[in-house]
Design an enzyme around this catalytic site. Structure first.
Site, PDB file in Angstrom:
ATOM      1  N   ARG A  66       8.959  49.418   1.391  1.00  0.00           N
ATOM      2  CA  ARG A  66      10.168  48.614   1.203  1.00  0.00           C
ATOM      3  C   ARG A  66      11.372  49.469   1.584  1.00  0.00           C
ATOM      4  O   ARG A  66      11.258  50.665   1.816  1.00  0.00           O
ATOM      5  CB  ARG A  66      10.282  48.030  -0.209  1.00  0.00           C
ATOM      6  CG  ARG A  66       9.801  48.825  -1.381  1.00  0.00           C
ATOM      7  CD  ARG A  66      10.566  50.099  -1.637  1.00  0.00           C
ATOM      8  NE  ARG A  66      11.981  49.887  -1.787  1.00  0.00           N
ATOM      9  CZ  ARG A  66      12.900  50.825  -1.655  1.00  0.00           C
ATOM     10  NH1 ARG A  66      12.577  52.084  -1.363  1.00  0.00           N
ATOM     11  NH2 ARG A  66      14.180  50.571  -1.802  1.00  0.00           N
ATOM     12  N   ASP A 109      20.853  46.167   3.604  1.00  0.00           N
ATOM     13  CA  ASP A 109      19.727  45.443   4.215  1.00  0.00           C
ATOM     14  C   ASP A 109      20.159  44.667   5.443  1.00  0.00           C
ATOM     15  O   ASP A 109      19.380  44.447   6.361  1.00  0.00           O
ATOM     16  CB  ASP A 109      19.075  44.511   3.198  1.00  0.00           C
ATOM     17  CG  ASP A 109      18.288  45.339   2.198  1.00  0.00           C
ATOM     18  OD1 ASP A 109      18.912  45.847   1.240  1.00  0.00           O
ATOM     19  OD2 ASP A 109      17.087  45.529   2.417  1.00  0.00           O
ATOM     20  N   GLN A 161      13.951  50.057  -8.630  1.00  0.00           N
ATOM     21  CA  GLN A 161      13.868  51.056  -7.557  1.00  0.00           C
ATOM     22  C   GLN A 161      14.687  52.305  -7.875  1.00  0.00           C
ATOM     23  O   GLN A 161      14.355  53.406  -7.424  1.00  0.00           O
ATOM     24  CB  GLN A 161      14.361  50.463  -6.228  1.00  0.00           C
ATOM     25  CG  GLN A 161      13.445  49.409  -5.623  1.00  0.00           C
ATOM     26  CD  GLN A 161      13.856  48.002  -6.006  1.00  0.00           C
ATOM     27  OE1 GLN A 161      14.377  47.781  -7.100  1.00  0.00           O
ATOM     28  NE2 GLN A 161      13.610  47.046  -5.135  1.00  0.00           N
TER      29      GLN A 161
HETATM   30  O1  MRU Z   1      13.838  45.039  -2.019  1.00  0.00           O
HETATM   31  P1  MRU Z   1      13.946  46.405  -1.417  1.00  0.00           P
HETATM   32  O2  MRU Z   1      13.469  47.503  -2.323  1.00  0.00           O
HETATM   33  O3  MRU Z   1      13.311  46.464  -0.044  1.00  0.00           O
HETATM   34  O4  MRU Z   1      15.509  46.588  -1.233  1.00  0.00           O
HETATM   35  C1  MRU Z   1      15.986  47.797  -0.708  1.00  0.00           C
HETATM   36  C2  MRU Z   1      17.453  47.895  -0.706  1.00  0.00           C
HETATM   37  O5  MRU Z   1      18.166  46.983  -1.056  1.00  0.00           O
HETATM   38  C3  MRU Z   1      18.016  49.159  -0.149  1.00  0.00           C
HETATM   39  O6  MRU Z   1      19.198  49.514  -0.809  1.00  0.00           O
HETATM   40  C4  MRU Z   1      18.336  48.915   1.337  1.00  0.00           C
HETATM   41  O7  MRU Z   1      17.198  48.422   1.994  1.00  0.00           O
HETATM   42  C5  MRU Z   1      18.775  50.128   2.004  1.00  0.00           C
HETATM   43  S1  MRU Z   1      17.444  51.197   2.312  1.00  0.00           S
HETATM   44  C6  MRU Z   1      17.936  52.519   3.206  1.00  0.00           C
END
Ligand code: MRU
Length: 353
Positions: A51, A244, A203
């Site tokens: 992820r 994202d 996370q």
């Molecule tokens: O749902 P996730 O864990 O994939 O979301 C990740 C995030 O929102 C991060 O902050 C984003 O992808 C930046 S990663 C360098």
């Protein structure tokens, strides 16, 4: 190659397959999942074994190659048609992180533009996936360098708040927001990281805290509702988060809760930085209202391990991302330098901030 725990590479090409760090098992277990087929890669992205926007892009690129090598034909037209199906499957995994679509698009473009036999085409696709991986690592290191230029000079040593995990685990390695944190730590400019735990999937508590611990970067985990209080108490000098998807006007989709952190930062006059590669910028979207927001299983809210937290028969809403308006963002730190959100269009050519 087997990585040591303080050099974290979440996606590795190894023994003719892809090794993914299983991020659903951290911090309790540092385990790898071997991926041999594109369908398994799609499942790994969907279930968040891998992820974080850039890491998803790298994984999808390898997923495209795995799909390509499964196609048994020497007919170029048939090969491309079947590769489109692999692309569709991978695209259907998660809607918000644009790096997924960017990486698949680059792999498809390579496929259409490469001349030669199907076998040669497969080799070129493998090389392109390797390049996407290597380039992202370099990009993150450049983001770290550019971050040092824009971080506040006063005080000399900073406490930085971050949200979710935008670290090595979320990229090819090193990280975007945590890349800036790492660079600041190595330059002696950082005292401590405050990591929002990042409900519902945690996370921050699980992954950011784990990464910081690997490098002995002092880290304090807080629950998400403590961020504004910490700012009011004067504990935070800057906020750095990942992204994202960033729209052309600088509006930024990132993990749910980022928007409230940005509002709190503005209220306390604390600079709020987004650190992201240009592959996260979606220049086709004029503003953030058009960014698709993933909604995930409500069980992420009401279940913790075997425990159900809420009464039965009630409703839930579980958006995985929110959009921070550009006017709350001090600068967007990319591999080409840091830019005021309104100046993003210039990011391909010159450094503005
Ligand atoms: O749902 P996730 O864990 O994939 O979301 C990740 C995030 O929102 C991060 O902050 C984003 O992808 C930046 S990663 C360098």
């Amino acid at each position: 190659m087997t990585p040591s725990t303080n050099q974290v590479y979440p996606v590795i090409w190894h023994n003719n397959s892809v090794s993914l760090i299983d991020q659903t098992r951290l911090p309790n277990e540092y385990a790898f999942v071997e991926i041999h087929r594109s369908e398994d890669m799609a499942r790994a992205i969907k279930t968040m074994i891998v992820r974080g926007a850039p890491a998803i892009g790298v994984a999808a690129a390898y997923g495209m190659y795995l799909g390509a090598r499964e196609i048994e034909t020497s007919d170029r037209h048939e090969f491309l048609e079947r590769l489109e199906k692999v692309a569709q499957l991978l695209r259907s995994t998660r809607p918000t992180a644009v790096n997924l679509f960017w990486a698949i698009g680059r792999m498809m473009k390579t496929a259409y533009e490469t001349l030669g036999t199907v076998e040669e085409l497969k080799q070129t696709l493998f090389q392109t996936a390797q390049n996407i991986n290597a380039e992202d690592l370099q990009t993150c290191q450049a983001i770290g360098d550019h971050g040092l230029v824009v971080l506040p000079k006063n005080p000399e040593k900073l406490t930085i708040l971050t949200h979710c995990n935008a670290g090595a685990l979320a990229t090819a390695g090193y990280g975007t927001a945590l890349g800036v944190v790492r660079s600041a730590w190595r330059e002696g400019r950082l005292v401590r990281v405050f990591a929002d735990e990042t409900r519902p999937r945690l996370q921050g508590a699980k992954l950011t805290a784990w990464e910081c611990a690997q490098e002995k970067i002092p880290v304090t985990v807080i629950t998400d509702n403590m961020a504004a209080h910490c700012m009011q108490q004067g504990l935070i000098n800057a906020v750095v988060v990942g992204a994202d998807r960033i729209a052309a006007n600088g509006d930024t989709a990132n993990k749910i809760g980022t928007y409230s952190v940005a509002i709190a930062a503005k209220a306390h006059n604390i600079p709020f930085f987004v650190a992201a590669p240009l592959s996260t910028v979606d220049f086709e979207l004029s503003d953030g209202s058009k960014i698709p927001i993933e909604e995930r299983n409500p069980a992420e809210i009401y279940e913790v391990g075997d425990t159900i937290l809420t009464p039965s028969g009630i409703d839930f809403y579980n958006p995985a991302f929110d959009v921070t308006p550009a006017d709350l963002i001090t600068a967007i730190i990319t591999e080409n330098g840091a830019f005021a959100p309104g100046e993003l269009a210039k990011s391909q050519v010159q450094q503005v901030v």
